[in-house]
Design a protein around this motif. Structure first.
Motif: not given
Length: 183
Positions: A46-50, A56-59
């Protein structure tokens, strides 16, 4: 995906995307590519792209970009043109809010049954007890593919309702057969 790859840390990895389009993995302290993110996805990490500047979350945007690049370089696209047209036509429609949940549930169901389906298809050629299931699965997939095609002239709501009822009946019969074979 919520599962974690073995040896992975707890929680999602934060990936920072900079204005120069570079992606930085804060867990590994290294720059990565979209292909690395695709591999992490396949591994269940799992990952989150900011956005590095705004946080800002741009996942969602980055995952969509991965799909678009994969569709562009693949010899056989995974997303059929008719499906893409229908998906686009749902934007702004009253059903737009329902589509994400439906697609997610459909994909979850597909993934859960994927191995069983593969076994059934392989068994169809070996004359195993799964041959009938494989035939029904293929019929269901053909019927589902037909449902995604644009409506035929003269096809009214009755024929669409009949198709849905037929698919539901086939699905119920298939589920019953799987339960009997599992016992």
């Amino acid at each position: 995906m919520k599962k974690q790859a073995e040896g992975a840390g707890t929680g999602p990895v934060t990936i920072k995307k900079y204005a120069n389009r570079r992606l930085y993995n804060t867990e590994a302290s290294s720059y990565i590519t979209l292909e690395h993110l695709a591999a992490m996805t396949r591994e269940g990490r799992d990952f989150k792209v900011v956005d590095a500047r705004t946080e800002e979350d741009i996942t969602h945007n980055v995952l969509t970009q991965i799909i678009m690049e994969a569709e562009g370089r693949g010899t056989t696209p995974m997303l059929p043109v008719n499906f893409l047209r229908q998906l686009i036509s749902m934007y702004g429609d009253s059903m737009q809010a329902v589509v994400p949940g439906y697609l997610e549930a459909s994909m979850d169901s597909f993934r859960r049954n994927q191995e069983q389906f593969r076994t059934a298809v392989e068994g169809a050629f070996a004359g195993s007890p799964f041959a009938e299931i494989a035939k029904r699965n293929m019929a269901m997939f053909d019927a589902a593919a037909q449902a995604f095609k644009p409506a035929q002239k003269g096809a009214g709501p009755e024929s669409k309702d009949a198709q849905i009822a037929s698919l539901k009946a086939e699905l119920a019969a298939l589920q019953d057969k799987v339960e009997r074979l599992a016992k």
